[in-house]
Enzyme design. Structure first.
Site, short mmCIF file in Angstrom:
data_model
loop_
_atom_site.label_atom_id
_atom_site.label_comp_id
_atom_site.label_asym_id
_atom_site.label_seq_id
_atom_site.Cartn_x
_atom_site.Cartn_y
_atom_site.Cartn_z
N SER A 55 4.07 -10.01 9.34
CA SER A 55 2.97 -10.35 10.26
C SER A 55 1.62 -10.38 9.55
CB SER A 55 2.93 -9.35 11.42
OG SER A 55 2.65 -8.04 10.97
N HIS A 56 1.55 -9.81 8.33
CA HIS A 56 0.29 -9.82 7.57
C HIS A 56 0.45 -10.54 6.23
CE1 HIS A 56 -0.63 -6.71 10.51
NE2 HIS A 56 -1.89 -6.88 10.19
N THR A 168 -6.69 -3.80 18.82
CA THR A 168 -5.45 -3.17 18.36
C THR A 168 -5.75 -2.05 17.38
OG1 THR A 168 -5.25 -4.87 16.65
CG2 THR A 168 -4.04 -5.22 18.70
N ASP A 186 0.22 2.83 7.99
CA ASP A 186 -0.74 1.85 8.49
C ASP A 186 -0.16 1.31 9.79
OD1 ASP A 186 -2.40 -0.29 9.04
OD2 ASP A 186 -2.01 -1.36 7.17
N PHE A 187 -0.77 1.63 10.91
CA PHE A 187 -0.24 1.12 12.17
C PHE A 187 -1.37 0.83 13.15
CE2 PHE A 187 0.18 5.83 12.43
CZ PHE A 187 -0.65 6.09 13.52
N GLY A 195 0.05 -9.49 15.42
CA GLY A 195 0.75 -10.48 14.61
C GLY A 195 2.24 -10.52 14.89
N ASP A 196 2.83 -9.37 15.24
CA ASP A 196 4.26 -9.35 15.55
C ASP A 196 4.54 -10.09 16.85
OD1 ASP A 196 5.70 -7.74 13.47
OD2 ASP A 196 4.15 -6.31 13.99
N ARG A 313 12.79 9.41 7.33
CA ARG A 313 12.20 8.47 6.37
C ARG A 313 10.71 8.71 6.25
NH1 ARG A 313 9.60 3.72 7.45
NH2 ARG A 313 10.26 3.72 9.63
N GLN A 317 8.25 3.94 3.02
CA GLN A 317 9.43 3.94 2.16
C GLN A 317 10.14 2.59 2.19
OE1 GLN A 317 11.86 7.38 2.87
NE2 GLN A 317 13.43 6.78 1.41
#
Length: 346
Positions: A55-56, A168, A186-187, A195-196, A313, A317
């Site tokens: 998306s980026h 966002t 990063d969220f 973008g998603d 996780r 990662q």
């Protein structure tokens, strides 16, 4: 572009990193961006594509060129870096895309953080459309702990609301590690990055419930209804909403730049990428804990190990795994996206 893999007219296309970078350069140079902007933007988009952050990645070129055609970005803007205070760097992007402004101001930010233990960078008057983790990783390579955040446009309703008001408002954090990839997250403070949702619309797919509401304020799975008439929703209900408001304040009025609603008003319905500011905070463990810094940084490794021992996780990662895989195998773009990007080079 000679190494691209073509298996038929409708086949997807696989490109190695150098070809991705070349494709970005061709698009941006064709549309008149200056060489420093071409290099900085291409670096950011290719980094995202190589890490599987679709998306980026190169998909963003479509929005970058639309923004240029709308007259909403200055393709040859020259950032002006200001030494604003002992621990404050300001950079006026002068209406250009943010990656070049960030690149120009990093040396001053690093110097101040290592001198004082903490420093902030205020990026003003920039157009933003790239992932924050790219910037965060750059700072962790200097041994710094870093936080970055920015408003966007008013795409998201506050918890309990029904109409777009907040951005966002992504937030990113980075922690350097010895002999390991840095810990980075990063969220967006929305349930999913805008973008998603755009990618779901592009693919003609319904999106999961909980990401947004339609014009009537009711939940919907139609991406276009959310993007064009409704509102995105915060993650974690009131928690994501509160974080988004915090980011509005510290990356807006605190640094003398726009709230998301003001950025939307500035856009005047053109549908361009957001024009706003960005706040980056950099901290130097060596100045904060002195000669004991290496010992304390090693203590953080215990936490990471305990997380992984539970089968959990670590953030980023999967990105690092994708990065290594894509360096070996290349990145596969859908034929439709590849053709859309190629059209931008003519």
């Amino acid at each position: 572009m000679s190494d691209a893999i073509h298996d038929g007219p409708e086949a997807d296309v696989t490109l190695v990193r150098e070809e991705l970078f070349s494709l970005c350069r061709r698009v941006l140079m064709r549309h008149g961006f200056s060489e420093p902007h071409v290099e900085a933007v291409s670096d950011a988009l290719v980094a995202a594509e190589m890490d599987g952050s679709r998306s980026h990645g190169l998909y963003r070129l479509l929005g970058f060129i639309d923004t240029l055609k709308n007259g909403a970005v200055v393709p040859d803007a020259e950032p002006v870096v200001e030494d604003a205070a002992p621990s404050v760097v300001k950079v006026d992007a002068n209406g250009g895309f943010s990656p070049y402004a960030f690149r120009q101001s990093v040396p001053a930010l690093v110097t101040k953080a290592k001198a004082s233990g903490i420093a902030i960078l205020a990026v003003n008057h920039c157009v933003h459309g790239t992932a924050l983790w790219v910037e965060i990783e750059r700072l962790t390579r200097e041994g710094l702990v870093a936080i970055a955040c920015n408003p966007t446009q008013s795409y998201m309703a506050p918890h309990g609301g029904r109409a777009p008001l907040l951005g966002t408002n992504p937030i990113a954090f980075g922690w350097p590690r010895l002999n390991a990839d840095p810990y980075v997250f990063d969220f967006a403070t929305s349930a999913i990055a805008r973008g998603d949702i755009e990618l779901y619309r592009r693919q003609g797919k319904e999106m999961p419930l909980g990401w947004g509401v339609g014009r009537d304020g009711n939940p919907t799975q139609e991406p276009g209804e959310v993007l064009d008439h409704g509102a995105m929703l915060p993650f974690g209900e009131h928690k994501g909403s509160a974080l988004a408001i915090m980011i509005e304040l510290i990356a807006g009025p605190l640094i003398g730049d726009m709230l998301s609603v003001e950025s939307s008003e500035h856009d005047q319905g053109r549908g361009s990428l957001p024009y706003h500011g960005e706040l980056i905070i950099a901290m130097d463990p060596a100045r904060i804990t002195g000669s004991a810094a290496p010992q304390h940084m090693l203590r953080s490794e215990r936490l990471f190990e305990l997380v992984q021992q539970q089968g959990a996780r670590l953030s980023s990662q999967r990105r690092y795994q994708a990065r290594r895989r894509h360096h070996e195998q290349g990145v596969t773009l859908s034929r439709a996206l590849y053709e859309d990007i190629l059209r931008l080079t003519t």
